[in-house]
Design a protein around this motif. Structure first.
Motif, PDB file in Angstrom:
ATOM      1  N   SER A 106       0.824  -1.209   0.000  1.00  0.00           N
ATOM      2  CA  SER A 106       0.000   0.000   0.000  1.00  0.00           C
ATOM      3  C   SER A 106       0.859   1.261   0.000  1.00  0.00           C
ATOM      4  CB  SER A 106      -0.934  -0.009   1.210  1.00  0.00           C
ATOM      5  OG  SER A 106      -1.719   1.157   1.253  1.00  0.00           O
ATOM      6  N   LEU A 107       1.879   1.285   0.862  1.00  0.00           N
ATOM      7  CA  LEU A 107       2.759   2.449   0.935  1.00  0.00           C
ATOM      8  C   LEU A 107       3.612   2.581  -0.328  1.00  0.00           C
ATOM      9  CD1 LEU A 107       3.931   2.341   4.669  1.00  0.00           C
ATOM     10  CD2 LEU A 107       2.081   3.667   3.644  1.00  0.00           C
ATOM     11  N   LEU A 108       4.082   1.443  -0.851  1.00  0.00           N
ATOM     12  CA  LEU A 108       4.862   1.482  -2.086  1.00  0.00           C
ATOM     13  C   LEU A 108       4.023   1.979  -3.266  1.00  0.00           C
ATOM     14  CD1 LEU A 108       6.856  -1.873  -1.762  1.00  0.00           C
ATOM     15  CD2 LEU A 108       7.797   0.440  -1.627  1.00  0.00           C
ATOM     16  N   SER A 109       2.770   1.550  -3.323  1.00  0.00           N
ATOM     17  CA  SER A 109       1.878   2.006  -4.395  1.00  0.00           C
ATOM     18  C   SER A 109       1.629   3.502  -4.288  1.00  0.00           C
ATOM     19  CB  SER A 109       0.547   1.252  -4.322  1.00  0.00           C
ATOM     20  OG  SER A 109       0.733  -0.142  -4.487  1.00  0.00           O
ATOM     21  N   THR A 110       1.410   3.971  -3.050  1.00  0.00           N
ATOM     22  CA  THR A 110       1.195   5.404  -2.838  1.00  0.00           C
ATOM     23  C   THR A 110       2.417   6.201  -3.267  1.00  0.00           C
ATOM     24  OG1 THR A 110      -0.271   4.953  -0.960  1.00  0.00           O
ATOM     25  CG2 THR A 110       0.665   7.160  -1.112  1.00  0.00           C
ATOM     26  N   ALA A 111       3.605   5.745  -2.855  1.00  0.00           N
ATOM     27  CA  ALA A 111       4.845   6.436  -3.214  1.00  0.00           C
ATOM     28  C   ALA A 111       5.029   6.480  -4.729  1.00  0.00           C
ATOM     29  CB  ALA A 111       6.038   5.743  -2.557  1.00  0.00           C
ATOM     30  N   ALA A 112       4.757   5.368  -5.397  1.00  0.00           N
ATOM     31  CA  ALA A 112       4.949   5.291  -6.845  1.00  0.00           C
ATOM     32  C   ALA A 112       4.011   6.235  -7.587  1.00  0.00           C
ATOM     33  CB  ALA A 112       4.733   3.857  -7.323  1.00  0.00           C
ATOM     34  N   VAL A 113       2.739   6.238  -7.207  1.00  0.00           N
ATOM     35  CA  VAL A 113       1.754   7.075  -7.897  1.00  0.00           C
ATOM     36  C   VAL A 113       2.018   8.552  -7.643  1.00  0.00           C
ATOM     37  CG1 VAL A 113      -0.688   7.692  -8.002  1.00  0.00           C
ATOM     38  CG2 VAL A 113      -0.021   5.286  -7.944  1.00  0.00           C
ATOM     39  N   VAL A 114       2.264   8.919  -6.378  1.00  0.00           N
ATOM     40  CA  VAL A 114       2.499  10.333  -6.046  1.00  0.00           C
ATOM     41  C   VAL A 114       3.751  10.843  -6.748  1.00  0.00           C
ATOM     42  CG1 VAL A 114       3.010  11.962  -4.195  1.00  0.00           C
ATOM     43  CG2 VAL A 114       1.300  10.173  -3.839  1.00  0.00           C
ATOM     44  N   TYR A 115       4.825  10.055  -6.719  1.00  0.00           N
ATOM     45  CA  TYR A 115       6.070  10.471  -7.372  1.00  0.00           C
ATOM     46  C   TYR A 115       5.874  10.622  -8.876  1.00  0.00           C
ATOM     47  CZ  TYR A 115      10.790  10.258  -9.252  1.00  0.00           C
ATOM     48  OH  TYR A 115      11.930  10.532  -9.952  1.00  0.00           O
ATOM     49  N   THR A 116       5.149   9.674  -9.483  1.00  0.00           N
ATOM     50  CA  THR A 116       4.910   9.728 -10.930  1.00  0.00           C
ATOM     51  C   THR A 116       4.145  10.986 -11.308  1.00  0.00           C
ATOM     52  OG1 THR A 116       4.889   7.307 -11.077  1.00  0.00           O
ATOM     53  CG2 THR A 116       3.851   8.525 -12.870  1.00  0.00           C
ATOM     54  N   VAL A 131      10.985   5.289 -11.295  1.00  0.00           N
ATOM     55  CA  VAL A 131      10.012   5.202 -10.197  1.00  0.00           C
ATOM     56  C   VAL A 131      10.436   4.144  -9.188  1.00  0.00           C
ATOM     57  CG1 VAL A 131       7.645   4.587  -9.599  1.00  0.00           C
ATOM     58  CG2 VAL A 131       8.086   6.058 -11.563  1.00  0.00           C
ATOM     59  N   LEU A 132      10.850   2.974  -9.679  1.00  0.00           N
ATOM     60  CA  LEU A 132      11.262   1.895  -8.786  1.00  0.00           C
ATOM     61  C   LEU A 132      12.511   2.249  -7.987  1.00  0.00           C
ATOM     62  CD1 LEU A 132      10.695  -1.349 -10.900  1.00  0.00           C
ATOM     63  CD2 LEU A 132       9.235  -0.358  -9.140  1.00  0.00           C
ATOM     64  N   SER A 133      13.377   3.085  -8.542  1.00  0.00           N
ATOM     65  CA  SER A 133      14.602   3.461  -7.835  1.00  0.00           C
ATOM     66  C   SER A 133      14.338   4.453  -6.699  1.00  0.00           C
ATOM     67  CB  SER A 133      15.611   4.053  -8.816  1.00  0.00           C
ATOM     68  OG  SER A 133      15.147   5.279  -9.343  1.00  0.00           O
ATOM     69  N   VAL A 134      13.281   5.243  -6.848  1.00  0.00           N
ATOM     70  CA  VAL A 134      12.986   6.273  -5.847  1.00  0.00           C
ATOM     71  C   VAL A 134      12.013   5.771  -4.782  1.00  0.00           C
ATOM     72  CG1 VAL A 134      11.930   8.552  -5.512  1.00  0.00           C
ATOM     73  CG2 VAL A 134      13.457   8.151  -7.439  1.00  0.00           C
ATOM     74  N   VAL A 135      11.071   4.930  -5.178  1.00  0.00           N
ATOM     75  CA  VAL A 135       9.999   4.494  -4.285  1.00  0.00           C
ATOM     76  C   VAL A 135      10.485   3.941  -2.939  1.00  0.00           C
ATOM     77  CG1 VAL A 135       8.307   2.633  -4.017  1.00  0.00           C
ATOM     78  CG2 VAL A 135       8.152   4.185  -5.958  1.00  0.00           C
ATOM     79  N   PRO A 136      11.510   3.057  -2.891  1.00  0.00           N
ATOM     80  CA  PRO A 136      11.940   2.547  -1.579  1.00  0.00           C
ATOM     81  C   PRO A 136      12.413   3.642  -0.618  1.00  0.00           C
ATOM     82  CG  PRO A 136      12.831   1.192  -3.347  1.00  0.00           C
ATOM     83  CD  PRO A 136      12.241   2.406  -3.992  1.00  0.00           C
ATOM     84  N   LYS A 137      12.995   4.725  -1.157  1.00  0.00           N
ATOM     85  CA  LYS A 137      13.468   5.813  -0.307  1.00  0.00           C
ATOM     86  C   LYS A 137      12.305   6.661   0.190  1.00  0.00           C
ATOM     87  CE  LYS A 137      17.619   5.825  -3.144  1.00  0.00           C
ATOM     88  NZ  LYS A 137      18.455   6.544  -4.114  1.00  0.00           N
ATOM     89  N   VAL A 138      11.317   6.913  -0.678  1.00  0.00           N
ATOM     90  CA  VAL A 138      10.137   7.665  -0.277  1.00  0.00           C
ATOM     91  C   VAL A 138       9.301   6.854   0.710  1.00  0.00           C
ATOM     92  CG1 VAL A 138       8.062   8.816  -1.147  1.00  0.00           C
ATOM     93  CG2 VAL A 138      10.144   8.818  -2.511  1.00  0.00           C
ATOM     94  N   TRP A 139       9.344   5.538   0.571  1.00  0.00           N
ATOM     95  CA  TRP A 139       8.557   4.638   1.417  1.00  0.00           C
ATOM     96  C   TRP A 139       8.847   4.843   2.890  1.00  0.00           C
ATOM     97  CZ3 TRP A 139       9.737   0.600   4.772  1.00  0.00           C
ATOM     98  CH2 TRP A 139       8.694  -0.256   5.098  1.00  0.00           C
TER      99      TRP A 139
END
Length: 332
Positions: A106-116, A131-139
């Motif tokens: 859920s958090l990874l999906s939120t991070a991916a969509v918001v960042y995109t 997106v995949l490279s940034v998402v774990p850090k935003v998570w």
């Protein structure tokens, strides 16, 4: 987003829905990749949890019935007691595993969509690999905000419980007590919806600004003023749709023993398709609401600064700084 930010403040309920649909349709390739990698597993876990939990629970009930019909003190009774303990342990381990995986996705999906959407808004080229490279850090920032939101909900529910206890010991189920109870219940629901709105918007704030946790929730509370009614209707609509999908799945799939297996599978697939579309649409909408609220409060985000910060990959994720992009006032 091809819409000027100054114009976004005038978006109403249907305008926000239209803008979210336009974003998804225009950038359907990247959103399809996010959906396949994150939102589809999230939707599958959500629905599978109901089916597996029901099977495990039914197994526990069946064993307890056998134990009830067995004479106490016998070897069979002792064995059934051990079986029940094991089945309950499996049940709660499964619940813990489900919560962990569901929260992570859920958090990874939120991070991916918001960042995109932030990349789209800033005019920056966005790819699924980026997106995949940034998402774990935003998570990590989203996790902090989630924990703070969870604590807030917990305190809120404890406070509501104490009020009900006071009501019970003071007036209770009397002619005066029942109307008071319904007033308390309505205020409780309103407060729950309000906290839900704050939490969703705070998730976006945590990705796009320097705040996370309680500061992000405070920022979210300030942003939502003036757009609270529209946001409330959207939250009620999305949560109502989620509740409807869940009820249909429970009734026709989980508890649909009288239906043919083909029918149950068909209904399950239909619920699955509706669910992942709803999740994606909801995540896009909460990000659009963020920009609408920004525009409403005349807080213009510097697109070039936003773009620069979204491109930072040295070490830890660097969020937006207040002095750079936080609140650049513009006049209407």
């Amino acid at each position: 987003m091809d819409r000027e930010q100054e114009e976004m403040q005038f978006l109403g309920l249907f305008g926000i829905y239209k803008e979210a649909y336009k974003v998804i349709f225009t950038w359907r390739k990247i959103f399809s990749q996010i959906t396949v990698s994150l939102i589809l597993p999230l939707s599958f876990i959500f629905l599978a949890h109901m089916e597996i939990s029901n099977l495990l629970y039914r197994k526990i009930i069946h064993t307890e019935i056998q134990l009830y019909e067995t004479r106490a003190g016998t070897s069979k009774s002792d064995k059934l007691s051990q079986v029940i303990s094991t089945e309950k342990a499996y049940f709660w381990l499964f619940q813990a595993a489900y919560f962990t995986f569901y929260l992570a996705l859920s958090l990874l999906s939120t991070a991916a969509v918001v960042y995109t959407i932030a990349c789209i808004y800033s005019g920056k080229e966005v790819s699924f690999k980026k997106v995949l490279s940034v998402v774990p850090k935003v998570w990590k920032r989203l996790m902090v905000t989630f924990i703070c939101s969870f604590v807030t909900f917990f305190v809120y529910n404890v406070f509501a419980f104490l009020i009900v206890v006071v009501w019970w010991h003071s007036i209770g189920f009397t002619s005066v007590g029942m109307p008071v109870f319904w007033v308390i219940f309505i205020f409780y629901l309103v407060g729950s919806f309000y906290l839900t709105i704050i939490w969703h918007l705070a998730s976006v704030v945590s990705v796009l600004e320097e705040s996370c946790g309680f500061p992000a929730m405070m920022k979210s509370q300030a942003l939502i003023k003036g757009k609270l009614v529209v946001a409330s209707v959207i939250v009620i609509t999305l949560n109502g749709s989620l509740y409807l999908i869940r009820r249909v799945f429970q009734h026709l799939v989980v508890h649909g023993w009288r239906l043919a297996m083909v029918s149950r599978i068909s209904y399950g697939i239909l619920c699955f398709l509706l669910l992942f579309k709803l999740i994606l649409f909801g995540l896009v909408i909460q990000t659009v609401i963020y920009f609408v609220c920004k525009s409403y409060h005349h807080e213009n985000i510097d697109k070039s600064a936003l773009s620069d910060h979204l491109e930072v990959y040295l070490g830890e994720y660097v969020p937006l700084k207040s002095k750079d992009v936080q609140l650049e006032q513009f006049d209407i």
